[in-house]
Design an enzyme around this catalytic site. Sequence first.
Site, PDB file in Angstrom:
ATOM      1  N   ARG A 108       0.887  -1.184   0.000  1.00 45.92           N
ATOM      2  CA  ARG A 108       0.000   0.000   0.000  1.00 45.92           C
ATOM      3  C   ARG A 108       0.909   1.213   0.000  1.00 45.92           C
ATOM      4  NH1 ARG A 108      -5.383   1.429   3.409  1.00 45.92           N
ATOM      5  NH2 ARG A 108      -6.098  -0.116   1.921  1.00 45.92           N
ATOM      6  N   HIS A 135      -7.391   0.826  -6.483  1.00 40.16           N
ATOM      7  CA  HIS A 135      -7.571  -0.075  -5.327  1.00 40.16           C
ATOM      8  C   HIS A 135      -8.214  -1.361  -5.871  1.00 40.16           C
ATOM      9  CE1 HIS A 135      -7.734  -1.407  -1.345  1.00 40.16           C
ATOM     10  NE2 HIS A 135      -8.613  -0.595  -0.801  1.00 40.16           N
ATOM     11  N   GLN A 138      -9.939  -4.236  -3.651  1.00 33.81           N
ATOM     12  CA  GLN A 138     -11.223  -3.782  -3.105  1.00 33.81           C
ATOM     13  C   GLN A 138     -12.336  -3.945  -4.139  1.00 33.81           C
ATOM     14  OE1 GLN A 138     -12.065  -2.062   0.083  1.00 33.81           O
ATOM     15  NE2 GLN A 138     -14.021  -2.694  -0.762  1.00 33.81           N
ATOM     16  N   ASP A 227     -17.548   6.558  -1.227  1.00 34.75           N
ATOM     17  CA  ASP A 227     -16.265   6.509  -0.505  1.00 34.75           C
ATOM     18  C   ASP A 227     -16.067   7.875   0.125  1.00 34.75           C
ATOM     19  OD1 ASP A 227     -13.729   5.814   0.399  1.00 34.75           O
ATOM     20  OD2 ASP A 227     -12.772   5.818  -1.561  1.00 34.75           O
ATOM     21  N   CYS A 267     -16.387   1.129   0.750  1.00 39.15           N
ATOM     22  CA  CYS A 267     -15.184   0.346   1.077  1.00 39.15           C
ATOM     23  C   CYS A 267     -14.727   0.540   2.516  1.00 39.15           C
ATOM     24  CB  CYS A 267     -14.060   0.684   0.099  1.00 39.15           C
ATOM     25  SG  CYS A 267     -13.496   2.392   0.214  1.00 39.15           S
ATOM     26  N   ARG A 293     -13.554  -9.373   1.432  1.00 37.89           N
ATOM     27  CA  ARG A 293     -12.163  -9.082   1.050  1.00 37.89           C
ATOM     28  C   ARG A 293     -11.285 -10.319   1.278  1.00 37.89           C
ATOM     29  NH1 ARG A 293     -10.355  -3.713   1.539  1.00 37.89           N
ATOM     30  NH2 ARG A 293      -8.483  -4.504   0.538  1.00 37.89           N
TER      31      ARG A 293
END
Length: 309
Positions: A108, A135, A138, A227, A267, A293
């Site tokens: 990340r 991402h 996700q 988001d 998310c 996930r």
Amino acid sequence: MKNFINLKDVPTSDLRKIIEDAKKRKIKRKKFNTIDIDKDNPLKGKLLIQMFEKASSRTRLSFYLAIKQLGAGTITIKPKEMHLGKGGESLSDTAKILSTYGDAFMLRTDSDKKMEEFSKYLKIPIINGLSPSSHPTQVLSDIFTVEEIKKKPISKLNICWIGDCNNVLNSLIAASVKFSFKLNIGCPKNYEPKKFVMDWVKKNKKKINIFNEAKKAAKDADVIFSDKVISLNDKVNKFKKMKDFKKFKIDTKLMSFAKKDVIFLHCLPRGSEVIDEVFFGKNSKVWLQALNRVHIQKSILLYCFDKLR
Ligand code: CP
Ligand code: NVA
């Protein structure tokens, strides 16, 4: 070995295979404890190295569970604890060291260039656990969740995004091309998707609908995604941005423009872009979304190790 950096670079047939594998594995684990190992123990003896340059709760823990359930182990490192860049050690040397000790690397980062550099020097697969431009783990997981709940292929559904045009949306846009689903985006005029993203969409002959009015984007939606308006390390005038997004809050009124059985996904972590009544309401599936996930990332790991069934 294969990398998993951007959805746009993974063949659609492989993305579909990952989802199908995750479905089967999830069913088989019904009676398992949290870190019981899957019966086939497919990654026995392997080590995933995870590095986070930004905070993470879900990605960190879900990768931990994913690799454990596949029979392997993980270690999480912070860049500040490593000899990396800025007078420490060159990125290429660090990549060689990671490849010496580990079998896969999950990163990340707040630099797309760093992701690219690592992929150039690593001898082991790299997985993007969030970068400024995407991402992917996700969003692939979210497609799995949508199809699990709606019990039909995402290509048959109206998908809507309300909010900032950020990394998560970029991956959702890539997914809309790969999986051929209708995507409506609702965002303020000066916050529309970046040119490089839309150029790629055009090149792939896809049409994405952008509305500067939230209710128009939400009309007849099967799924509404959102988001945070302010992403991690977002270097913007936060006060101004929040003000600019005032008319893009997900509230009960906005949800009423969508289909009756619309689902709300986010998310996480969340900010003030969604009201509690929606977030905790019956149409919200955010907790299942977070749990999934684990399942999709297991199949992404197997894909990277060329072990997908
Ligand atoms: N959704 C997500 O990636 O959450 P974290 O930032 O907690 O990993
Ligand atoms: N867009 C958000 C996603 C967090 C999981 C961010 O980049 O901070």
